[in-house]
Write a protein that holds these residues in place. Structure first.
Motif, PDB file in Angstrom:
ATOM      1  N   GLU A   1       0.842  -1.206   0.000  1.00  0.00           N
ATOM      2  CA  GLU A   1       0.000   0.000   0.000  1.00  0.00           C
ATOM      3  C   GLU A   1       0.876   1.255   0.000  1.00  0.00           C
ATOM      4  O   GLU A   1       0.510   2.293  -0.551  1.00  0.00           O
ATOM      5  CB  GLU A   1      -0.910  -0.032   1.234  1.00  0.00           C
ATOM      6  CG  GLU A   1      -1.918   1.094   1.288  1.00  0.00           C
ATOM      7  CD  GLU A   1      -2.422   1.320   2.716  1.00  0.00           C
ATOM      8  OE1 GLU A   1      -2.736   0.328   3.407  1.00  0.00           O
ATOM      9  OE2 GLU A   1      -2.477   2.507   3.130  1.00  0.00           O
TER      10      GLU A   1
ATOM     11  N   ASP B   1       3.707   1.627  -1.537  1.00  0.00           N
ATOM     12  CA  ASP B   1       4.607   1.616  -2.708  1.00  0.00           C
ATOM     13  C   ASP B   1       5.989   1.071  -2.376  1.00  0.00           C
ATOM     14  O   ASP B   1       7.007   1.562  -2.873  1.00  0.00           O
ATOM     15  CB  ASP B   1       4.754   3.032  -3.303  1.00  0.00           C
ATOM     16  CG  ASP B   1       3.422   3.579  -3.758  1.00  0.00           C
ATOM     17  OD1 ASP B   1       2.607   2.778  -4.273  1.00  0.00           O
ATOM     18  OD2 ASP B   1       3.175   4.790  -3.586  1.00  0.00           O
TER      19      ASP B   1
ATOM     20  N   ASP C   1       3.462  -7.717 -10.312  1.00  0.00           N
ATOM     21  CA  ASP C   1       2.671  -7.213 -11.430  1.00  0.00           C
ATOM     22  C   ASP C   1       2.577  -8.319 -12.488  1.00  0.00           C
ATOM     23  O   ASP C   1       3.582  -8.932 -12.836  1.00  0.00           O
ATOM     24  CB  ASP C   1       3.377  -5.976 -11.998  1.00  0.00           C
ATOM     25  CG  ASP C   1       2.647  -5.434 -13.198  1.00  0.00           C
ATOM     26  OD1 ASP C   1       1.665  -4.718 -12.982  1.00  0.00           O
ATOM     27  OD2 ASP C   1       3.046  -5.751 -14.340  1.00  0.00           O
TER      28      ASP C   1
ATOM     29  N   SER D   1       8.530  -2.575  -1.207  1.00  0.00           N
ATOM     30  CA  SER D   1       8.881  -3.907  -1.698  1.00  0.00           C
ATOM     31  C   SER D   1       8.861  -4.895  -0.533  1.00  0.00           C
ATOM     32  O   SER D   1       9.352  -4.582   0.555  1.00  0.00           O
ATOM     33  CB  SER D   1      10.280  -3.888  -2.320  1.00  0.00           C
ATOM     34  OG  SER D   1      10.744  -5.213  -2.501  1.00  0.00           O
TER      35      SER D   1
END
Ligand code: FAD
Ligand code: ZN
Length: 478
Positions: free
Chosen positions: A428, A430, A452, A432
């Motif tokens: 949430e 952004d 992704d 890793s």
């Protein structure tokens, strides 16, 4: 469970290639190669091959490729995600690079060294120092991890702030491909724009695309002076500002910036005899910071110290730090770093622990620590949140320790849900879910979950081009 019949023909052929000391098959000899550092994964294999040269690696891989036998490359086996050990089917050949440990060349003028994959990281640091150069990759496992493993995991560690990850330190690479051919990208060029930069595919690939056998690594000038300071920083919100101010005040000389929580320091003092708190001041957060001066014009040491002292005074007056201990000798420097180095182990000694190696944008580190801590504490009262590490890179080892009185087994029963809460928050924000340790087996599910779809598709396609039969470290990463 019946164990598979050993393929004695293949083992014999590998022995022909690597010599009698080049193959291990006895249970006691192979056992350490089949279990990972944290013993989260214990597998089985056909044998452990220990080649001495690139040609031997290539010949062994060719043999395995002909028979579709999986190969698992292994360096120092210090990886934390189970990537370096075989699964329990027992049909894989572990290829240990440990005997490929020569420094082929050190070119002080080009500022490079050409090293084989099995060189131990610390030996490379020492070799650079002997040539009056710096090899800046540095991490807790440096006494046993190997450069091939460091490159295959794109290792981070404490020097990333100034020198980058392992990937940033490479100029050239030599790789044995999945069909046994040798890809020679072993150049020491600082400029080379001749098409796709293929070496970067193999770096961070965790052995799933090929076996790194050698690399050309960058060297740097040795700092003329170094200062190490341990600071008490009461408010987590001040920590990243402190780093930016330090960078500005030092002329960008900050070479390490590590966060330690009070709980971590307490556990180190509790579990490691002979350690002592560097400061009497008790505060929730501490920072271990190192400055390194580039040029050595005369009194570089005195100048660096003056600059650091005046910086500390300013931060003290601003109320950002409330106490600081400047190392006065090499012994004191070591003592301070020891506290940081044994921090993860102190957590292990305290009982059950669940670890997260995450990163968020540097500007959001304190927000992440505050939100993550509140989230887990409300989820499990008494849980001891233990964030530490290379916060200068936005990398937080967001580890948690079991509540006092809970059993380790009960705590580990909550592994999945604690991972989920933490990683959902990271995504949430952004961030890793694997900042520096990689994917291996441990985080494969997380990659499938959070990755992704287009990223994953491209990764699978690259994998199928370079390893069409899927023999390179199967079951890892993807
Ligand atoms: P291994 O564990 O043997 O292998 C790691 C992966 O690389 C596996 O997937 C393996 O198959 C593959 N591999 C190994 N060699 C090759 C090769 N030659 N060719 C192709 N694939 C290969 N990591 C950090 O990034 N930063 C840290 O600060 C850090 N601190 C650590 C502290 C401690 C105490 C410990 C135990 C570990 C730490 N680690 C850290 C994790 C670990 O040390 C690194 O991931 C290291 O780079 C692994 O090197 P290795 O030689 O042990 O590799
Ligand atoms: Zn780390």
């Amino acid at each position: 469970m019946t164990s598979p019949q050993p393929d004695t023909d293949l083992i014999g052929k590998i022995r022909d290639i690597a010599g009698s000391g080049g193959v291990l098959t006895e249970a006691a000899d192979v056992a350490p190669f089949y279990r990972d550092h944290r013993e989260l994964f214990v597998g089985a294999g056909l044998c452990v091959a220990r080649p001495r040269t690139t040609e031997e690696v290539a010949a062994i891989v060719r043999l395995c490729a002909e028979r579709r036998v999986p190969v698992v490359p292994q360096g120092g086996n210090t990886g934390l995600v189970g990537g370096s050990v075989p699964d329990d089917t027992g049909n894989a050949v572990v290829i240990s690079l440990a005997r490929m440990n020569r420094i082929r060349e050190l070119d002080a003028v080009n500022a490079t060294m050409t090293v084989e994959a099995g060189c131990i990281l610390q030996d490379l640091q020492d070799a650079a120092r002997d040539a009056d150069r710096l090899f800046p990759l540095s991490l807790g496992a440096e006494g046993s991890c190997m450069i091939g493993g460091n490159l295959s995991t794109n290792a981070g560690g404490i020097g990333v702030l100034k020198y980058g990850n392992a990937r940033d330190l490479v100029l050239g690479l030599e790789v044995v491909l999945a069909d046994g051919r040798v890809w020679n990208g072993l150049n020491g060029l600082r400029k080379d724009n001749t098409g796709y930069d293929l070496k970067h595919l193999f770096i961070g690939a965790e052995g799933t695309l090929g076996i790194i056998t050698a690399a050309v690594m960058k060297l740097y000038p040795r700092p003329a002076a170094q200062e190490t300071v341990f600071m008490a920083v009461p408010r987590i919100e001040d920590v990243m500002g402190l780093l930016n101010d330090a960078r500005a005040a030092s002329g960008d000389c900050v070479t390490a910036f590590e966060l330690l929580p009070r709980l971590g320091l307490d556990l180190v003092l509790k579990h490691f005899e002979g350690t002592r708190a560097p400061l009497e001041t008790v505060t929730p957060w501490y920072v271990l910071m190192q400055w390194s001066a580039g040029a050595g014009a005369g009194d570089a040491e005195a100048a660096l110290r003056r600059a650091l002292e005046s910086f500390l005074e300013g931060r003290f007056e601003a109320g950002v730090i409330t106490d600081a201990a400047l190392a006065a000798s090499e012994a004191q420097v070591k003592e301070l770093w020891k506290l940081r180095e044994v921090l993860p182990e102190s957590q292990t000694r305290e009982g059950g622990s669940i670890k997260h190696d995450v990163s968020v944008p540097v500007s959001r580190v304190s927000e992440f620590i505050n939100r993550g801590t509140a989230l887990l504490e409300s989820h499990m009262p008494g849980i001891r949140v233990f964030p530490f590490g290379h916060v200068g890179d936005g990398n937080i080892h967001f580890n948690v320790t079991q509540p006092v009185g809970m059993t380790k087994a009960e705590f580990h029963g909550h592994w999945e849900e604690i991972n989920r809460l933490t990683h959902d928050l990271v995504m949430e924000m952004d961030g890793s879910f694997s900042a520096e340790h990689g994917i291996g087996r441990l985080k494969r599910g997380e990659l499938a979950r959070y990755g992704d779809p287009l990223d994953l598709e491209l990764m699978r396609r690259i994998k199928s081009v370079l390893d069409p039969d899927g023999i390179m470290n199967p079951g890892k990463v993807l």
